[in-house]
Design a protein around this motif. Structure first.
Motif, PDB file in Angstrom:
ATOM      1  N   THR A 118      19.481  41.457  -7.271  1.00 35.60           N
ATOM      2  CA  THR A 118      18.770  42.736  -7.230  1.00 35.60           C
ATOM      3  C   THR A 118      17.989  42.955  -8.523  1.00 35.60           C
ATOM      4  OG1 THR A 118      20.384  43.730  -5.734  1.00 35.60           O
ATOM      5  CG2 THR A 118      19.038  45.233  -7.040  1.00 35.60           C
ATOM      6  N   ALA A 119      18.624  42.653  -9.660  1.00 32.82           N
ATOM      7  CA  ALA A 119      17.958  42.793 -10.950  1.00 32.82           C
ATOM      8  C   ALA A 119      16.790  41.815 -11.065  1.00 32.82           C
ATOM      9  CB  ALA A 119      18.954  42.559 -12.084  1.00 32.82           C
ATOM     10  N   GLU A 122      13.853  43.284  -9.186  1.00 28.39           N
ATOM     11  CA  GLU A 122      13.319  44.405  -9.951  1.00 28.39           C
ATOM     12  C   GLU A 122      12.505  43.904 -11.148  1.00 28.39           C
ATOM     13  OE1 GLU A 122      12.450  48.277 -11.097  1.00 28.39           O
ATOM     14  OE2 GLU A 122      13.405  47.597  -9.234  1.00 28.39           O
ATOM     15  N   GLU A 123      12.992  42.854 -11.799  1.00 26.04           N
ATOM     16  CA  GLU A 123      12.270  42.295 -12.943  1.00 26.04           C
ATOM     17  C   GLU A 123      10.978  41.618 -12.487  1.00 26.04           C
ATOM     18  OE1 GLU A 123      11.655  40.860 -17.049  1.00 26.04           O
ATOM     19  OE2 GLU A 123      12.186  42.662 -15.934  1.00 26.04           O
ATOM     20  N   ARG A 126       8.397  44.189 -12.031  1.00 22.91           N
ATOM     21  CA  ARG A 126       7.838  44.627 -13.315  1.00 22.91           C
ATOM     22  C   ARG A 126       6.938  43.554 -13.912  1.00 22.91           C
ATOM     23  NH1 ARG A 126       7.883  43.671 -18.474  1.00 22.91           N
ATOM     24  NH2 ARG A 126       9.200  41.842 -18.150  1.00 22.91           N
ATOM     25  N   ASN A 164       3.804  48.463 -16.819  1.00 25.84           N
ATOM     26  CA  ASN A 164       5.002  47.641 -16.691  1.00 25.84           C
ATOM     27  C   ASN A 164       5.124  46.582 -17.784  1.00 25.84           C
ATOM     28  OD1 ASN A 164       5.891  48.992 -14.414  1.00 25.84           O
ATOM     29  ND2 ASN A 164       4.919  47.565 -12.983  1.00 25.84           N
ATOM     30  N   ALA A 182      18.932  47.799 -17.262  1.00 26.53           N
ATOM     31  CA  ALA A 182      18.251  48.679 -16.302  1.00 26.53           C
ATOM     32  C   ALA A 182      18.157  50.094 -16.859  1.00 26.53           C
ATOM     33  CB  ALA A 182      18.994  48.670 -14.968  1.00 26.53           C
ATOM     34  N   ARG A 185      13.212  52.264 -14.283  1.00 20.30           N
ATOM     35  CA  ARG A 185      12.535  51.514 -13.235  1.00 20.30           C
ATOM     36  C   ARG A 185      11.080  51.273 -13.625  1.00 20.30           C
ATOM     37  NH1 ARG A 185      14.758  50.628  -8.381  1.00 20.30           N
ATOM     38  NH2 ARG A 185      16.693  51.690  -7.829  1.00 20.30           N
ATOM     39  N   SER A 186      10.543  50.191 -13.119  1.00 17.40           N
ATOM     40  CA  SER A 186       9.120  49.948 -13.310  1.00 17.40           C
ATOM     41  C   SER A 186       8.331  50.866 -12.377  1.00 17.40           C
ATOM     42  CB  SER A 186       8.799  48.481 -12.984  1.00 17.40           C
ATOM     43  OG  SER A 186       8.902  48.257 -11.585  1.00 17.40           O
ATOM     44  N   ARG A 200      13.456  50.320  -0.909  1.00 17.43           N
ATOM     45  CA  ARG A 200      14.703  49.566  -0.785  1.00 17.43           C
ATOM     46  C   ARG A 200      14.599  48.498   0.297  1.00 17.43           C
ATOM     47  NH1 ARG A 200      17.272  46.529  -2.671  1.00 17.43           N
ATOM     48  NH2 ARG A 200      19.412  46.079  -2.095  1.00 17.43           N
ATOM     49  N   ALA A 203      12.575  45.631  -1.169  1.00 19.02           N
ATOM     50  CA  ALA A 203      13.393  44.852  -2.108  1.00 19.02           C
ATOM     51  C   ALA A 203      14.414  44.005  -1.359  1.00 19.02           C
ATOM     52  CB  ALA A 203      14.094  45.791  -3.087  1.00 19.02           C
TER      53      ALA A 203
END
Length: 247
Positions: A118-119, A122-123, A126, A164, A182, A185-186, A200, A203
């Motif tokens: 998940t991270a 998210e990265e 960004r 970002n 975290a 959030r971007s 969500r 993602a």
């Protein structure tokens, strides 16, 4: 929408997310949009005649301000849900996979600890998000940002890609780091009132593809040098193709 119609939709989505560099490209865009407009209207008519357990049927029967949505409102709503729910997610899958394959240490960390998935997505959002150059907005009132006044009624393009990578907000912003704390959030999915309602789900789609690819292909790697990859032109950033080796 029916699976058999996927090619029509993909063609329209690709054209809409592309860049109109000349009159020929503009004509292709108009033609694709007109063809898809006809298709969506036929789809709405079919759902109106025989509702199905799907979102389009719900929209057909929905009431806004105690009035059913007009035909044009229905078409616009279906278009934005389909295009917005497909093209950015599809390109984020490629961008995320590419970022991992270009950073062997991060790929190894993810393989060693799948809970970082998940991270990692998210990265990737960004580091190399699909929405570029940014988000368009209208100023509802005079706003001062950085000593500059944006007059009421102005059209504004918010540079999400630049935000970002803002060094005042992100430590070492040019580094792809899936273990980044975290703390915030971007802006890849927007912000506040305009935060993407399907964030969500998008993602989760990316996580599912990445997890499946890494599980099935433990030796997955690029088949060509990264500098040989060609990025498509348009408002949705992504590469045209990613040649891969799996064995």
């Amino acid at each position: 929408m029916p699976t058999d119609d996927a090619d029509l939709f993909r063609t329209a989505a690709c054209v809409v997310g592309g860049y109109m560099a000349d009159d020929e490209a503009a004509l292709r865009t108009v033609a694709a949009l007109e063809a898809f407009d006809v298709y969506v209207r036929d789809l709405i008519a079919a759902r109106r005649a025989a509702p199905q357990p799907d979102l389009i049927s719900d929209l057909v029967t929905a009431e806004g301000d105690e009035q059913p949505l007009t035909e044009d409102e229905l078409v616009s709503m279906v278009d934005i849900v389909l295009f917005g729910g497909y093209e950015p997610s599809a390109q984020l899958i490629g961008n995320a996979l590419l970022a991992l394959l270009q950073h062997s240490d991060q790929l190894a960390a993810l393989r060693a600890d799948p809970t970082l998935l998940t991270a990692a997505v998210e990265e990737a959002l960004r580091y190399d998000g699909p929405v570029t150059p940014g988000l368009s907005r209208y100023a509802l009132e005079d706003v001062e940002i950085g000593g500059t006044t944006i007059p009421k009624g102005s059209y504004v393009m918010v540079g999400t890609a630049a935000a970002n990578r803002d060094p005042e907000h992100w430590p070492d912003p040019g580094t792809f780091d899936i273990t980044r704390p975290a703390t915030a959030r971007s802006l890849g999915f927007g912000h506040g009132l305009h935060y993407c309602v399907g964030a969500r789900l998008a993602a989760l789609e990316v996580e599912t593809v990445i997890a499946t690819a890494l599980r099935r292909y433990p030796r997955l790697r690029l088949a060509v040098p990264a500098e040989d990859l060609v990025y498509r032109q348009g408002s949705v950033r992504g590469v045209r193709e990613i040649p891969l080796r799996v064995g």
